[in-house]
Design a protein around this motif. Structure first.
Motif, PDB file in Angstrom:
ATOM      1  N   LYS A   7       1.657   9.979  -2.014  1.00 12.16           N
ATOM      2  CA  LYS A   7       1.981  10.214  -3.417  1.00 12.16           C
ATOM      3  C   LYS A   7       3.012   9.200  -3.912  1.00 12.16           C
ATOM      4  CE  LYS A   7       3.627  13.713  -6.608  1.00 12.16           C
ATOM      5  NZ  LYS A   7       4.063  15.088  -6.788  1.00 12.16           N
ATOM      6  N   LEU A   8       4.044   8.955  -3.126  1.00 13.13           N
ATOM      7  CA  LEU A   8       5.076   7.988  -3.509  1.00 13.13           C
ATOM      8  C   LEU A   8       4.509   6.578  -3.606  1.00 13.13           C
ATOM      9  CD1 LEU A   8       7.953   9.396  -1.292  1.00 13.13           C
ATOM     10  CD2 LEU A   8       7.898   9.399  -3.792  1.00 13.13           C
ATOM     11  N   ARG A   9       3.650   6.213  -2.668  1.00 12.89           N
ATOM     12  CA  ARG A   9       3.032   4.879  -2.676  1.00 12.89           C
ATOM     13  C   ARG A   9       2.209   4.684  -3.942  1.00 12.89           C
ATOM     14  NH1 ARG A   9      -1.979   3.338  -1.707  1.00 12.89           N
ATOM     15  NH2 ARG A   9      -2.624   5.176  -0.536  1.00 12.89           N
ATOM     16  N   LYS A  10       1.389   5.653  -4.259  1.00 12.02           N
ATOM     17  CA  LYS A  10       0.532   5.539  -5.450  1.00 12.02           C
ATOM     18  C   LYS A  10       1.358   5.516  -6.734  1.00 12.02           C
ATOM     19  CE  LYS A  10      -3.781   7.183  -3.589  1.00 12.02           C
ATOM     20  NZ  LYS A  10      -4.952   8.010  -3.833  1.00 12.02           N
ATOM     21  N   THR A  11       2.415   6.331  -6.780  1.00 10.74           N
ATOM     22  CA  THR A  11       3.291   6.360  -7.949  1.00 10.74           C
ATOM     23  C   THR A  11       3.929   4.987  -8.186  1.00 10.74           C
ATOM     24  OG1 THR A  11       3.781   8.685  -7.616  1.00 10.74           O
ATOM     25  CG2 THR A  11       5.351   7.442  -8.930  1.00 10.74           C
ATOM     26  N   ARG A  12       4.204   4.269  -7.115  1.00 11.78           N
ATOM     27  CA  ARG A  12       4.841   2.958  -7.213  1.00 11.78           C
ATOM     28  C   ARG A  12       3.836   1.810  -7.341  1.00 11.78           C
ATOM     29  NH1 ARG A  12       7.833   6.606  -5.971  1.00 11.78           N
ATOM     30  NH2 ARG A  12      10.069   6.585  -5.999  1.00 11.78           N
ATOM     31  N   GLY A  13       2.558   2.152  -7.380  1.00 12.64           N
ATOM     32  CA  GLY A  13       1.534   1.143  -7.580  1.00 12.64           C
ATOM     33  C   GLY A  13       1.301   0.238  -6.392  1.00 12.64           C
ATOM     34  N   LEU A  14       1.618   0.723  -5.204  1.00  7.80           N
ATOM     35  CA  LEU A  14       1.406  -0.066  -3.990  1.00  7.80           C
ATOM     36  C   LEU A  14       0.063   0.283  -3.360  1.00  7.80           C
ATOM     37  CD1 LEU A  14       4.886   0.320  -2.252  1.00  7.80           C
ATOM     38  CD2 LEU A  14       4.019  -1.709  -3.404  1.00  7.80           C
ATOM     39  N   THR A  15      -0.584  -0.718  -2.799  1.00 10.40           N
ATOM     40  CA  THR A  15      -1.793  -0.463  -2.032  1.00 10.40           C
ATOM     41  C   THR A  15      -1.400  -0.046  -0.622  1.00 10.40           C
ATOM     42  OG1 THR A  15      -1.987  -2.712  -1.177  1.00 10.40           O
ATOM     43  CG2 THR A  15      -3.053  -2.237  -3.324  1.00 10.40           C
ATOM     44  N   LEU A  16      -2.335   0.529   0.085  1.00  9.28           N
ATOM     45  CA  LEU A  16      -2.110   0.894   1.476  1.00  9.28           C
ATOM     46  C   LEU A  16      -1.750  -0.349   2.291  1.00  9.28           C
ATOM     47  CD1 LEU A  16      -2.199   3.201   3.546  1.00  9.28           C
ATOM     48  CD2 LEU A  16      -4.630   2.780   3.789  1.00  9.28           C
ATOM     49  N   GLU A  17      -2.421  -1.442   2.012  1.00  6.21           N
ATOM     50  CA  GLU A  17      -2.174  -2.696   2.718  1.00  6.21           C
ATOM     51  C   GLU A  17      -0.762  -3.216   2.460  1.00  6.21           C
ATOM     52  OE1 GLU A  17      -4.856  -2.010   0.838  1.00  6.21           O
ATOM     53  OE2 GLU A  17      -6.439  -1.986   2.358  1.00  6.21           O
ATOM     54  N   GLN A  18      -0.299  -3.111   1.222  1.00  5.69           N
ATOM     55  CA  GLN A  18       1.052  -3.568   0.894  1.00  5.69           C
ATOM     56  C   GLN A  18       2.104  -2.735   1.618  1.00  5.69           C
ATOM     57  OE1 GLN A  18       0.511  -3.155  -3.354  1.00  5.69           O
ATOM     58  NE2 GLN A  18       0.704  -5.379  -3.654  1.00  5.69           N
ATOM     59  N   LEU A  19       1.922  -1.427   1.620  1.00  7.09           N
ATOM     60  CA  LEU A  19       2.882  -0.562   2.300  1.00  7.09           C
ATOM     61  C   LEU A  19       2.880  -0.836   3.802  1.00  7.09           C
ATOM     62  CD1 LEU A  19       4.984   1.657   2.290  1.00  7.09           C
ATOM     63  CD2 LEU A  19       3.116   3.327   2.384  1.00  7.09           C
ATOM     64  N   ALA A  20       1.708  -0.952   4.389  1.00 11.31           N
ATOM     65  CA  ALA A  20       1.611  -1.223   5.822  1.00 11.31           C
ATOM     66  C   ALA A  20       2.343  -2.518   6.166  1.00 11.31           C
ATOM     67  CB  ALA A  20       0.150  -1.290   6.251  1.00 11.31           C
ATOM     68  N   SER A  21       2.174  -3.524   5.343  1.00  8.24           N
ATOM     69  CA  SER A  21       2.852  -4.795   5.572  1.00  8.24           C
ATOM     70  C   SER A  21       4.366  -4.642   5.489  1.00  8.24           C
ATOM     71  CB  SER A  21       2.370  -5.822   4.540  1.00  8.24           C
ATOM     72  OG  SER A  21       3.074  -7.031   4.680  1.00  8.24           O
ATOM     73  N   VAL A  23       6.204  -2.031   6.118  1.00  5.13           N
ATOM     74  CA  VAL A  23       6.781  -1.267   7.231  1.00  5.13           C
ATOM     75  C   VAL A  23       6.358  -1.821   8.589  1.00  5.13           C
ATOM     76  CG1 VAL A  23       7.100   0.848   5.896  1.00  5.13           C
ATOM     77  CG2 VAL A  23       4.973   0.508   7.180  1.00  5.13           C
ATOM     78  N   ASN A  24       5.567  -2.891   8.559  1.00  6.25           N
ATOM     79  CA  ASN A  24       5.137  -3.571   9.787  1.00  6.25           C
ATOM     80  C   ASN A  24       4.323  -2.653  10.708  1.00  6.25           C
ATOM     81  OD1 ASN A  24       4.913  -5.920  11.305  1.00  6.25           O
ATOM     82  ND2 ASN A  24       6.698  -5.431  12.553  1.00  6.25           N
ATOM     83  N   LEU A  25       3.400  -1.922  10.102  1.00  4.45           N
ATOM     84  CA  LEU A  25       2.454  -1.091  10.846  1.00  4.45           C
ATOM     85  C   LEU A  25       1.046  -1.463  10.400  1.00  4.45           C
ATOM     86  CD1 LEU A  25       4.085   2.466  10.634  1.00  4.45           C
ATOM     87  CD2 LEU A  25       3.871   1.050  12.673  1.00  4.45           C
ATOM     88  N   SER A  26       0.056  -1.098  11.190  1.00  2.00           N
ATOM     89  CA  SER A  26      -1.328  -1.369  10.809  1.00  2.00           C
ATOM     90  C   SER A  26      -1.746  -0.431   9.671  1.00  2.00           C
ATOM     91  CB  SER A  26      -2.262  -1.183  12.004  1.00  2.00           C
ATOM     92  OG  SER A  26      -2.349   0.190  12.350  1.00  2.00           O
ATOM     93  N   VAL A  27      -2.743  -0.862   8.918  1.00  2.00           N
ATOM     94  CA  VAL A  27      -3.279  -0.049   7.826  1.00  2.00           C
ATOM     95  C   VAL A  27      -3.803   1.288   8.363  1.00  2.00           C
ATOM     96  CG1 VAL A  27      -5.074   0.079   6.049  1.00  2.00           C
ATOM     97  CG2 VAL A  27      -3.714  -2.003   6.296  1.00  2.00           C
ATOM     98  N   HIS A  29      -2.854   2.981  10.932  1.00  2.85           N
ATOM     99  CA  HIS A  29      -1.716   3.804  11.349  1.00  2.85           C
ATOM    100  C   HIS A  29      -1.060   4.459  10.130  1.00  2.85           C
ATOM    101  CE1 HIS A  29       1.631   4.349  14.452  1.00  2.85           C
ATOM    102  NE2 HIS A  29       2.033   4.990  13.375  1.00  2.85           N
ATOM    103  N   VAL A  30      -0.801   3.671   9.087  1.00  2.59           N
ATOM    104  CA  VAL A  30      -0.184   4.216   7.873  1.00  2.59           C
ATOM    105  C   VAL A  30      -1.116   5.232   7.214  1.00  2.59           C
ATOM    106  CG1 VAL A  30       0.712   3.666   5.570  1.00  2.59           C
ATOM    107  CG2 VAL A  30       1.264   2.176   7.514  1.00  2.59           C
ATOM    108  N   SER A  31      -2.400   4.949   7.205  1.00  5.49           N
ATOM    109  CA  SER A  31      -3.369   5.874   6.624  1.00  5.49           C
ATOM    110  C   SER A  31      -3.329   7.228   7.327  1.00  5.49           C
ATOM    111  CB  SER A  31      -4.778   5.283   6.703  1.00  5.49           C
ATOM    112  OG  SER A  31      -5.726   6.190   6.194  1.00  5.49           O
ATOM    113  N   LYS A  32      -3.244   7.218   8.644  1.00  3.01           N
ATOM    114  CA  LYS A  32      -3.181   8.471   9.403  1.00  3.01           C
ATOM    115  C   LYS A  32      -1.901   9.241   9.097  1.00  3.01           C
ATOM    116  CE  LYS A  32      -6.230   7.098  13.129  1.00  3.01           C
ATOM    117  NZ  LYS A  32      -6.354   6.744  14.542  1.00  3.01           N
ATOM    118  N   ILE A  33      -0.792   8.528   8.927  1.00  2.47           N
ATOM    119  CA  ILE A  33       0.469   9.186   8.569  1.00  2.47           C
ATOM    120  C   ILE A  33       0.349   9.802   7.179  1.00  2.47           C
ATOM    121  CG2 ILE A  33       2.909   8.802   8.003  1.00  2.47           C
ATOM    122  CD1 ILE A  33       2.928   6.684  10.272  1.00  2.47           C
TER     123      ILE A  33
END
Length: 75
Positions: A7-21, A23-27, A29-33
């Motif tokens: 929810k926070l990621r989407k509110t800030r307009g970040l893609t899953l790929e941007q967030l993963a990058s 936090v230095n985790l794979s896409v 991995h972040v998706s599962k979290i």
């Protein structure tokens, strides 16, 4: 405990790929979290909070999840 990362990621307009990058985790991995298929380890709270520009407590606000993955405290 459920987290609000998706929810926070989407509110800030970040893609899953941007967030993963950030936090230095794979896409995957972040998706599962985000989808509560993998617990959010305490050590990852700060990197996610910085990437999302929120306090760690804002990530954790929500309901306790008594079943399935939750907050993992590692010794």
């Amino acid at each position: 405990m459920k987290n609000r990362i998706k929810k926070l990621r989407k509110t800030r307009g970040l893609t899953l790929e941007q967030l993963a990058s950030r936090v230095n985790l794979s896409v995957p991995h972040v998706s599962k979290i985000e989808n509560h298929q993998r617990g959010l380890e305490v050590g990852w709270l700060e990197p996610f909070a910085k990437a999302l520009k929120v306090s760690p407590i804002e990530i954790l606000e929500g309901e306790w999840n008594s079943e399935g993955p939750g907050l993992n405290v590692l010794a």
